[in-house]
Write a protein that holds these residues in place. Structure first.
Motif, PDB file in Angstrom:
ATOM      1  N   VAL A 125       0.846  -1.194   0.000  1.00  0.00           N
ATOM      2  CA  VAL A 125       0.000   0.000   0.000  1.00  0.00           C
ATOM      3  C   VAL A 125       0.884   1.248   0.000  1.00  0.00           C
ATOM      4  O   VAL A 125       2.019   1.213   0.458  1.00  0.00           O
ATOM      5  N   ARG A 126       0.340   2.336  -0.495  1.00  0.00           N
ATOM      6  CA  ARG A 126       1.118   3.584  -0.503  1.00  0.00           C
ATOM      7  C   ARG A 126       1.204   4.200   0.889  1.00  0.00           C
ATOM      8  O   ARG A 126       2.191   4.848   1.229  1.00  0.00           O
ATOM      9  N   LYS A 127       0.143   3.993   1.695  1.00  0.00           N
ATOM     10  CA  LYS A 127       0.115   4.568   3.038  1.00  0.00           C
ATOM     11  C   LYS A 127      -0.223   3.476   4.049  1.00  0.00           C
ATOM     12  O   LYS A 127      -1.401   3.237   4.362  1.00  0.00           O
ATOM     13  N   PRO A 160       1.445  -4.938   6.319  1.00  0.00           N
ATOM     14  CA  PRO A 160       1.484  -3.831   5.357  1.00  0.00           C
ATOM     15  C   PRO A 160       2.909  -3.473   4.957  1.00  0.00           C
ATOM     16  O   PRO A 160       3.811  -3.445   5.790  1.00  0.00           O
ATOM     17  N   VAL A 161       3.101  -3.199   3.682  1.00  0.00           N
ATOM     18  CA  VAL A 161       4.399  -2.815   3.132  1.00  0.00           C
ATOM     19  C   VAL A 161       4.202  -1.575   2.270  1.00  0.00           C
ATOM     20  O   VAL A 161       3.341  -1.557   1.380  1.00  0.00           O
ATOM     21  N   ALA A 169      10.678  -2.649  -1.718  1.00  0.00           N
ATOM     22  CA  ALA A 169       9.667  -3.601  -1.256  1.00  0.00           C
ATOM     23  C   ALA A 169      10.104  -5.033  -1.543  1.00  0.00           C
ATOM     24  O   ALA A 169       9.930  -5.923  -0.712  1.00  0.00           O
ATOM     25  N   ALA A 170      10.706  -5.252  -2.715  1.00  0.00           N
ATOM     26  CA  ALA A 170      11.174  -6.593  -3.064  1.00  0.00           C
ATOM     27  C   ALA A 170      12.287  -7.045  -2.126  1.00  0.00           C
ATOM     28  O   ALA A 170      12.359  -8.221  -1.748  1.00  0.00           O
ATOM     29  N   LEU A 176       3.215 -13.309  -6.043  1.00  0.00           N
ATOM     30  CA  LEU A 176       3.029 -11.877  -6.276  1.00  0.00           C
ATOM     31  C   LEU A 176       1.666 -11.662  -6.913  1.00  0.00           C
ATOM     32  O   LEU A 176       1.315 -12.338  -7.887  1.00  0.00           O
ATOM     33  N   VAL A 177       0.895 -10.737  -6.359  1.00  0.00           N
ATOM     34  CA  VAL A 177      -0.395 -10.362  -6.946  1.00  0.00           C
ATOM     35  C   VAL A 177      -0.287  -8.928  -7.455  1.00  0.00           C
ATOM     36  O   VAL A 177      -0.110  -7.997  -6.669  1.00  0.00           O
ATOM     37  N   ASN A 178      -0.372  -8.766  -8.755  1.00  0.00           N
ATOM     38  CA  ASN A 178      -0.352  -7.433  -9.363  1.00  0.00           C
ATOM     39  C   ASN A 178      -1.787  -6.938  -9.501  1.00  0.00           C
ATOM     40  O   ASN A 178      -2.487  -7.243 -10.473  1.00  0.00           O
ATOM     41  N   ASN A 179      -2.215  -6.171  -8.508  1.00  0.00           N
ATOM     42  CA  ASN A 179      -3.587  -5.694  -8.463  1.00  0.00           C
ATOM     43  C   ASN A 179      -3.684  -4.166  -8.548  1.00  0.00           C
ATOM     44  O   ASN A 179      -4.755  -3.634  -8.818  1.00  0.00           O
TER      45      ASN A 179
END
Length: 221
Positions: A21-23, A34-35, A48-49, A58-61
């Protein structure tokens, strides 16, 4: 959709589920870690990786959608550039950063969240559709590229879901929890593409016909 998949993974016994998440401040969900990550920023994705060095799925959502007045909208190019940064280039950044991590951990999978808009470009979301078509193409190339590295790539196609993005619109929607369950079932079955709802199955099923759904869809004809 991302949260629904994360919660379903946790419910199925995943030992650790990272949520990008961004925040991350204030996010407190049992079993979810949360990352902070911004998929439009390569440095953020790489960090992050590195932080999530035990990832096997990995889920690209990450995605954004904006309405335009149609294909001739003067704002079309600017809107599509913004969406491409997240929906397409963001997927590339995360896939490139996390694929080596997954390989080092003995293999695993990547889920790319796509759409029925991959094949059916409604004029009001034509720019968004272009990003999903590009993401589908990348998904298909990625699948071939990483298969020998023990990574399964699954493309998830789904139409309208009951999310904040469709709130206030009267249409048939599928629950994100249902999509998450279907997706993970099919992942476990070794599938490489999922058509999660009636609309995505309808559109995909007519691609090889002379009168494809995308040529003259009944809802906008």
């Amino acid at each position: 959709m991302g949260l629904a998949l994360a919660e379903e993974l946790h419910a199925r016994g995943a030992k650790k589920v990272y949520v990008g998440v961004r925040k991350p401040e204030g996010m407190d969900r049992p079993g979810l870690v949360p990352v902070k990550v911004d998929v439009t920023d390569s440095t953020s994705v790489e960090a992050a990786a590195e932080q999530c060095g035990d990832v096997t799925l990995l889920v690209n959502n990450a995605g954004i959608a904006k309405v335009n007045t149609g294909a001739l909208d003067p704002a079309f190019i600017d809107a599509s550039r913004e969406m491409f940064e997240t929906n397409f280039y963001g997927m590339i950044r995360t896939s490139q950063a996390f694929s080596p991590v997954i390989s080092r951990n003995g293999g695993g999978a990547i889920i790319n969240v796509l759409s029925d808009a991959t094949w059916f470009a409604r004029p009001l979301v034509a720019a968004y559709s272009a990003t999903k078509s590009a993401a589908w193409s990348f998904t298909n190339a990625l699948r071939i590229d990483v298969r020998d590295n023990g990574i399964q790539v699954l493309g998830l196609h789904v139409g309208f879901m009951d999310t904040d993005m469709t709130r206030g619109f009267e249409m048939e929607k599928i629950a994100t929890s249902q999509v998450a369950a279907i997706t993970l079932d099919e992942l476990e079955n070794g599938k490489e593409e999922v058509l999660a709802d009636k609309q995505s199955r309808l559109v995909k099923g007519t691609l090889s016909t002379e009168q494809g759904y995308y040529l003259s869809p009944p809802d906008i004809a």
